[in-house]
Design a protein around this motif. Sequence first.
Motif, PDB file in Angstrom:
ATOM      1  N   PRO A   1      -2.644 -47.107 -11.122  1.00 20.14           N
ATOM      2  CA  PRO A   1      -3.287 -45.971 -10.436  1.00 20.14           C
ATOM      3  C   PRO A   1      -3.391 -44.727 -11.309  1.00 20.14           C
ATOM      4  O   PRO A   1      -4.407 -44.017 -11.272  1.00 20.14           O
ATOM      5  CB  PRO A   1      -2.374 -45.734  -9.223  1.00 20.14           C
TER       6      PRO A   1
ATOM      7  N   LEU B   1      -6.098 -45.122 -13.968  1.00 20.49           N
ATOM      8  CA  LEU B   1      -7.420 -44.881 -13.377  1.00 20.49           C
ATOM      9  C   LEU B   1      -7.671 -43.390 -13.199  1.00 20.49           C
ATOM     10  O   LEU B   1      -8.765 -42.889 -13.502  1.00 20.49           O
ATOM     11  CB  LEU B   1      -7.520 -45.591 -12.030  1.00 20.49           C
ATOM     12  N   ALA B   2      -6.656 -42.669 -12.695  1.00 21.59           N
ATOM     13  CA  ALA B   2      -6.818 -41.231 -12.502  1.00 21.59           C
ATOM     14  C   ALA B   2      -7.059 -40.523 -13.827  1.00 21.59           C
ATOM     15  O   ALA B   2      -7.914 -39.637 -13.931  1.00 21.59           O
ATOM     16  CB  ALA B   2      -5.574 -40.663 -11.814  1.00 21.59           C
TER      17      ALA B   2
ATOM     18  N   THR C   1     -14.202 -45.321 -11.765  1.00 23.69           N
ATOM     19  CA  THR C   1     -12.865 -44.904 -11.333  1.00 23.69           C
ATOM     20  C   THR C   1     -12.872 -44.460  -9.872  1.00 23.69           C
ATOM     21  O   THR C   1     -11.912 -44.733  -9.143  1.00 23.69           O
ATOM     22  CB  THR C   1     -12.345 -43.760 -12.225  1.00 23.69           C
TER      23      THR C   1
ATOM     24  N   LEU D   1     -10.468 -46.239  -7.237  1.00 23.04           N
ATOM     25  CA  LEU D   1      -9.483 -45.452  -6.497  1.00 23.04           C
ATOM     26  C   LEU D   1      -9.723 -45.501  -4.992  1.00 23.04           C
ATOM     27  O   LEU D   1      -8.787 -45.372  -4.207  1.00 23.04           O
ATOM     28  CB  LEU D   1      -9.508 -44.001  -6.975  1.00 23.04           C
ATOM     29  N   SER D   2     -10.974 -45.697  -4.595  1.00 23.38           N
ATOM     30  CA  SER D   2     -11.278 -45.764  -3.168  1.00 23.38           C
ATOM     31  C   SER D   2     -10.965 -47.127  -2.568  1.00 23.38           C
ATOM     32  O   SER D   2     -10.912 -47.259  -1.342  1.00 23.38           O
ATOM     33  CB  SER D   2     -12.752 -45.424  -2.925  1.00 23.38           C
TER      34      SER D   2
ATOM     35  N   SER E   1     -12.839 -51.025 -11.662  1.00 21.10           N
ATOM     36  CA  SER E   1     -12.092 -51.069 -12.922  1.00 21.10           C
ATOM     37  C   SER E   1     -12.918 -51.693 -14.041  1.00 21.10           C
ATOM     38  O   SER E   1     -12.865 -51.240 -15.189  1.00 21.10           O
ATOM     39  CB  SER E   1     -10.785 -51.846 -12.726  1.00 21.10           C
TER      40      SER E   1
ATOM     41  N   ARG F   1      -8.338 -47.194   0.100  1.00 20.53           N
ATOM     42  CA  ARG F   1      -8.142 -45.879   0.701  1.00 20.53           C
ATOM     43  C   ARG F   1      -9.327 -45.447   1.553  1.00 20.53           C
ATOM     44  O   ARG F   1      -9.166 -44.654   2.473  1.00 20.53           O
ATOM     45  CB  ARG F   1      -7.921 -44.844  -0.415  1.00 20.53           C
TER      46      ARG F   1
ATOM     47  N   ALA G   1      -7.839 -36.911  -8.044  1.00 19.46           N
ATOM     48  CA  ALA G   1      -7.578 -38.354  -8.105  1.00 19.46           C
ATOM     49  C   ALA G   1      -6.169 -38.678  -7.611  1.00 19.46           C
ATOM     50  O   ALA G   1      -5.962 -39.666  -6.901  1.00 19.46           O
ATOM     51  CB  ALA G   1      -7.764 -38.855  -9.540  1.00 19.46           C
TER      52      ALA G   1
ATOM     53  N   LEU H   1      -4.999 -41.001  -4.467  1.00 17.51           N
ATOM     54  CA  LEU H   1      -4.050 -42.107  -4.588  1.00 17.51           C
ATOM     55  C   LEU H   1      -2.993 -42.057  -3.495  1.00 17.51           C
ATOM     56  O   LEU H   1      -2.591 -43.083  -2.952  1.00 17.51           O
ATOM     57  CB  LEU H   1      -3.374 -42.070  -5.963  1.00 17.51           C
TER      58      LEU H   1
END
Length: 297
Positions: free
Chosen positions: A70, A73-74, A118, A122-123, A130, A185, A229, A233
Motif C-alpha cells: 500500500p 502504491l501511495a 495507482t 488504491l480504490s 498495479s 475501498r 493516498a 488507504l
Amino acid sequence: MSRRLLRLYPAGFRRAFGDEIAEAYREATEGAGRLTRLREAGDIVAHALRLRMRVGSAHRGGRLFAAATPFALAATGAYAASLLTSSLDYVYVTGHPDSVGPLGYAVNGCSLLIFIGTVLALSGRFAAGSRCAFAGAAGTAACLLAAVLPGALDMPLVHAAYLVPPLAIAAIPLVCPPDLRPPCRVMSRAGLVALMIWALLSVAFLALLDVDGFGTARLWRFAVPLAAALVLLGRTALSGVRTVGQFALAAAPLLVTGYFAGAVGEDTALPCLGMLACTALAVRLWRRKRSGTAGRA
C-alpha cells in the motif's frame, strides 16, 4: 495443461498439488478463448514464481511485500503527481504547451498512466491498477533512458541509480500475494469515477497553486497527494505493519520517491531517517506491549 507450466513449481509442491492445478486450469479454460487461456497461464506462472522466490502468502517474504505494497502504491502515485504538477506548472508559466517537446509529452503521458493506475489500485481495482502503474513507470524509465542515451557511457552507474529506484518501487505491488492485497475501498463504479475526477482536478489545482519558493512548491506537490493516498488507504494498511522489517520496507518507498520528487533533500534526509527510526522503535514497543497485554488477558 502443458507440462512446462507445472515444471515451474517446486518439485514437492508439484507432487502434492500438480493434479489439482492441472484440473483447475482445464476447467477454467475449457471452451475459452485465447485471451482467457493466456491470462490463466500467466496466473499460474506468477504463482509458481512466487513459490520459487518464497514470496507467497505463507512465506515471510510475501507478508513483508504485502505490508509494503500500500505504501509503495501511495509513494508511486505521489511521485507521478509531482511530475505532472511540475510539468503543468512549467507549461503555465512559459505559456508554450509545446515547450516540453515530444519526449516531455511521452513522460507526461506515462506519469498520467502511473497516476491513474495507482488511484485504481488504491480504490480496490488492484490487479489492473498495479499493472497500469508499473507499465507507466517502465515507460517513464524508457523515456528518460532515451534522453540520456547519447551520453550514457560517461556515467552509466549514475543514470542507472536514477532510473531503477522508481521502477523498483512500482514493481513491489506486483510481488504482493493475491490473498494479501489491500481491500477494496471504493465499491461502486460511480464512486470510482468521482474519485478519479477529484484526483485529476487536485493535480491541476496543485500545478496552479502559487507557492513561494521552488523547494516549498515541490514539497507541497509531493506531500499533498501522498497524504491523500494514505487517507484513502485507511487504518487497514497501517495495521498490516507489524515488524520493524515491514516498517522499514514500507517507509523506504516514501523516502526514496520523496528524494526523487525534490521534497526530501540532502539537508532533510538525515532528520527523516531519524524520525523513521524513532517511529519504528515506537511501533516495536507498542506491538510488544500490546502482545504482552493480550497474553496476560
